[in-house]
Design an enzyme around this catalytic site. Sequence first.
Site, PDB file in Angstrom:
ATOM      1  NE  ARG A  51      35.211  42.828  37.504  1.00 61.41           N
ATOM      2  CZ  ARG A  51      34.822  41.794  38.168  1.00 61.41           C
ATOM      3  NH1 ARG A  51      33.618  41.397  37.808  1.00 61.41           N
ATOM      4  NH2 ARG A  51      35.768  41.125  38.922  1.00 61.41           N
ATOM      5  CB  THR A  52      40.974  44.864  33.819  1.00 65.64           C
ATOM      6  OG1 THR A  52      40.203  45.550  35.254  1.00 65.64           O
ATOM      7  CG2 THR A  52      41.610  45.976  33.171  1.00 65.64           C
ATOM      8  CE  LYS A  80      61.519  30.922  32.955  1.00 64.67           C
ATOM      9  NZ  LYS A  80      61.719  30.890  31.566  1.00 64.67           N
ATOM     10  NE  ARG A 101      44.409  44.741  37.148  1.00 67.08           N
ATOM     11  CZ  ARG A 101      43.067  44.459  37.679  1.00 67.08           C
ATOM     12  NH1 ARG A 101      42.629  43.476  38.336  1.00 67.08           N
ATOM     13  NH2 ARG A 101      42.230  45.352  37.229  1.00 67.08           N
ATOM     14  CG  HIS A 129      41.876  50.000  37.550  1.00 66.15           C
ATOM     15  ND1 HIS A 129      41.752  50.138  36.114  1.00 66.15           N
ATOM     16  CD2 HIS A 129      41.194  49.168  37.799  1.00 66.15           C
ATOM     17  CE1 HIS A 129      41.377  48.961  35.908  1.00 66.15           C
ATOM     18  NE2 HIS A 129      40.806  48.142  37.000  1.00 66.15           N
TER      19      HIS A 129
HETATM   20  N1   CP Z   1      37.263  46.367  38.216  1.00 70.27           N
HETATM   21  C1   CP Z   1      38.175  45.507  37.990  1.00 70.27           C
HETATM   22  O1   CP Z   1      39.282  45.960  37.863  1.00 70.27           O
HETATM   23  O2   CP Z   1      37.938  44.321  37.905  1.00 70.27           O
HETATM   24  P1   CP Z   1      38.959  42.857  37.947  1.00 70.27           P
HETATM   25  O3   CP Z   1      39.991  42.987  39.067  1.00 70.27           O
HETATM   26  O4   CP Z   1      38.258  41.774  37.789  1.00 70.27           O
HETATM   27  O5   CP Z   1      39.921  43.438  36.636  1.00 70.27           O
END
Ligand code: CP
Length: 306
Positions: A51-52, A80, A101, A129
């Site tokens: 999703r993100t 590396k 991320r 998040h």
């Molecule tokens: N909600 C969420 O962060 O989903 P993903 O890990 O798929 O990005």
Amino acid sequence: MRHLIDIRDLTHAEILSLLDLADDIAARREDYREACRYKKLATLFFEPSTRTRLSFEAAMMELGGNVLGFSEAASSSASKGESVADTVRVVGCYADIIAMRHPKEGAPLAASLHSTVPIINAGDGGHNHPTQTLTDLMTIRREKGSLNNFTIGLCGDLKFGRTVHSLIAALTRCEGVRFVCISPEELRLPGYVRQDVLEKAGAEYAEVRGLAEVMPELDVLYMTRVQRERFFNEEDYLRLKDSYILTPAKLAGAKAELSILHPLPRVNEIDTAIDADPRACYFRQTLCGKFVRMALILTLLKEAGK
Ligand code: CP
């Protein structure tokens, strides 16, 4: 340079403005089709995502911009030994804004100290998040009509669930929000969230073990997955993973106007039989994710003078 590392980097008024912009984008998508023409978003994902990452990329494409990046550390020079500081210095030469991320808590913050372009934390370990929180807030506001005066049950892995930590930080600034934290003893909220966020804000909250006993009082139920990737041993994960499985029978005592959210991915904490229930908001929630990310990209690029 303005970054979004923690949801508290935004004032409550700024969050409301972003949600208003996201609503406007959702209503008038054609008007934003060229808003980021010639701009580039880099998605640096050192940890898996559906999703993100894809909603960030769809967001930039719908704004008329372009995207580049990687979806795993193994396909980048991190494999590396390159540091996140060097990585963002380099990517800042190619892109106007970065969504990152990382499995290590604090990595996006470290990156932001070395970046010449805005960094957006797209999830750091079991910590924060913030863009999921913007997604959750947009969903709650659309479903309930307001961000004030409701009781939210946060259920599942409250220890490692980064979406819960950021959502609590945002909702403690709203009026009249009561928190019911539902988890096994081992997966309770970390002390820094309980003491430094809930108690510091004077929020009304309770910690309980059972979902059934609190179900009738909830206006919003925020289910979460037990975060297998954050456990130190598989045995503990296997013991705790099915602590809560929401089924139609368990909704018997729930309010007719309950809103059920889940940041997803779901493993088995919500029975798929609930998907057809109008109270299940989680797929509407994922759509909100694209609109809030469009609003955020537009706002941060504008503030950076790009
Ligand atoms: N909600 C969420 O962060 O989903 P993903 O890990 O798929 O990005």
